[in-house]
Scaffold this motif. Sequence first.
Motif, mmCIF file in Angstrom:
data_model
loop_
_atom_site.group_PDB
_atom_site.id
_atom_site.type_symbol
_atom_site.label_atom_id
_atom_site.label_comp_id
_atom_site.label_asym_id
_atom_site.label_seq_id
_atom_site.Cartn_x
_atom_site.Cartn_y
_atom_site.Cartn_z
ATOM 1 N N PRO A 195 0.824 -1.215 0.000
ATOM 2 C CA PRO A 195 0.000 0.000 0.000
ATOM 3 C C PRO A 195 0.852 1.257 0.000
ATOM 4 O O PRO A 195 1.929 1.287 0.590
ATOM 5 N N ALA A 196 0.335 2.292 -0.654
ATOM 6 C CA ALA A 196 1.087 3.553 -0.776
ATOM 7 C C ALA A 196 0.253 4.766 -0.376
ATOM 8 O O ALA A 196 0.606 5.891 -0.695
ATOM 9 N N GLN A 197 -0.853 4.546 0.330
ATOM 10 C CA GLN A 197 -1.667 5.669 0.758
ATOM 11 C C GLN A 197 -0.901 6.513 1.780
ATOM 12 O O GLN A 197 -0.138 5.979 2.586
ATOM 13 N N PRO A 198 -1.105 7.832 1.746
ATOM 14 C CA PRO A 198 -0.412 8.694 2.727
ATOM 15 C C PRO A 198 -0.851 8.374 4.154
ATOM 16 O O PRO A 198 -1.998 8.014 4.407
ATOM 17 N N ALA A 199 0.100 8.465 5.063
ATOM 18 C CA ALA A 199 -0.207 8.371 6.486
ATOM 19 C C ALA A 199 -0.387 9.772 7.045
ATOM 20 O O ALA A 199 -0.063 10.756 6.389
ATOM 21 N N PHE A 200 -0.936 9.872 8.239
ATOM 22 C CA PHE A 200 -1.116 11.194 8.841
ATOM 23 C C PHE A 200 -0.944 11.092 10.350
ATOM 24 O O PHE A 200 -1.054 10.011 10.937
ATOM 25 N N LEU A 201 -0.640 12.214 10.962
ATOM 26 C CA LEU A 201 -0.452 12.281 12.403
ATOM 27 C C LEU A 201 -1.633 12.986 13.045
ATOM 28 O O LEU A 201 -2.195 13.920 12.472
ATOM 29 N N ILE A 202 -2.002 12.549 14.239
ATOM 30 C CA ILE A 202 -3.097 13.163 14.979
ATOM 31 C C ILE A 202 -2.515 14.154 15.978
ATOM 32 O O ILE A 202 -1.548 13.837 16.694
ATOM 33 N N ALA A 203 -3.070 15.343 16.030
ATOM 34 C CA ALA A 203 -2.559 16.390 16.918
ATOM 35 C C ALA A 203 -2.655 15.949 18.383
ATOM 36 O O ALA A 203 -3.564 15.217 18.782
ATOM 37 N N ASP A 204 -1.714 16.419 19.186
ATOM 38 C CA ASP A 204 -1.644 16.016 20.587
ATOM 39 C C ASP A 204 -2.929 16.304 21.348
ATOM 40 O O ASP A 204 -3.349 15.526 22.214
ATOM 41 N N GLU A 205 -3.577 17.433 21.016
ATOM 42 C CA GLU A 205 -4.779 17.803 21.772
ATOM 43 C C GLU A 205 -5.924 16.815 21.568
ATOM 44 O O GLU A 205 -6.872 16.764 22.354
ATOM 45 N N HIS A 206 -5.851 16.027 20.498
ATOM 46 C CA HIS A 206 -6.901 15.027 20.253
ATOM 47 C C HIS A 206 -6.528 13.658 20.825
ATOM 48 O O HIS A 206 -7.345 12.735 20.801
ATOM 49 N N ILE A 207 -5.334 13.532 21.329
ATOM 50 C CA ILE A 207 -4.843 12.243 21.821
ATOM 51 C C ILE A 207 -4.763 12.212 23.337
ATOM 52 O O ILE A 207 -5.143 11.240 23.982
ATOM 53 N N GLY A 208 -4.266 13.299 23.932
ATOM 54 C CA GLY A 208 -4.120 13.344 25.383
ATOM 55 C C GLY A 208 -2.709 13.114 25.854
ATOM 56 O O GLY A 208 -2.386 13.396 27.020
ATOM 57 N N GLN A 209 -1.843 12.637 24.981
ATOM 58 C CA GLN A 209 -0.447 12.411 25.349
ATOM 59 C C GLN A 209 0.412 12.597 24.108
ATOM 60 O O GLN A 209 0.156 11.985 23.068
#
Length: 301
Positions: A195-209
């Motif tokens: 697979p070659a779909q782009p990955a993405f990061l979730i902002a810290d404020e939506h994760i909690g850590q």
Amino acid sequence: ISFQPISHFPITYSLFPIPHFPLLQMNPYTIDRAFKFSHLCPMTNPEKLSAIREQMKADGVAAYIIPSADPHISEYLPSHYKCIPFVTGFTGSVSTVVITQDFAGLWADARYFEQAEEQLKGSGFELVKLKVQHSPEYIQWLSETLAAGSTIAFDEKLISIALGELLQKQLAFQHIQFKHKDYLSPIWENRPPLPAQPAFLIADEHIGQSVSDKLAAVRKAMKQQNAKYHLISSLDDMAWLFNMRGADVSYNPVVLSFAQRKMVSLARVLTPLPLIKLTVPCLIMVQQKKVMLPSRQKVCF
């Protein structure tokens, strides 16, 4: 000359044209092979089984193991690693295939008995019913079936360290040899790419850590264990540790990747494709556009 519908290959002779090969100069075996590997007539499951056995015989391999796994030992697989469905037609998420010259079995647990019996009809493979779920009972079968000094092969990328050690331990008394062999790629025409779909990061404020906090916690645990390096290969751990999501596996928001954590340096994320996949420029030490790299990608945190 015999006339048969195109769905009934292999054939003896045919009036269907084969480009660049004059019909009268081709023997029946050549014509059969030409159609067998064509788009018009893909290989059947029995033909795939026969092709694997031919390779085994040439390499002196007595048994070939095909696990339901990828290099991350996942249960749910990207299409590129759906080896058992390709070979047998069975689509259950957990099973193991073992092939010898006179037997081909698919070991599965009670969840899949009915499904496997239906999907394996005419495939050349037989269902072997597991007595205990997730137990590698085929190892005992191999010990009872193979002669001393025989060779077992498998794609080592798909075998966990724990399973490899178990195979060695339980078969040691027979002096079984092990080889790394990939018998599927040579016969898997149009195999789905990685697979070659782009990955993405979730902002810290939506994760909690934050990622930095998590990495610090990992470093603390490494220090307690007196470990200099920590390799992370499970995709759910990768997603949690780096707040990273993707679509490399259907219905699973994960990214095919590994991470190496060194006690005194940055963590490195390694992805299996020759293209940078993360879409956050501040975390990628390359140009903003996708670029080709000579080997695995390294994204530093």
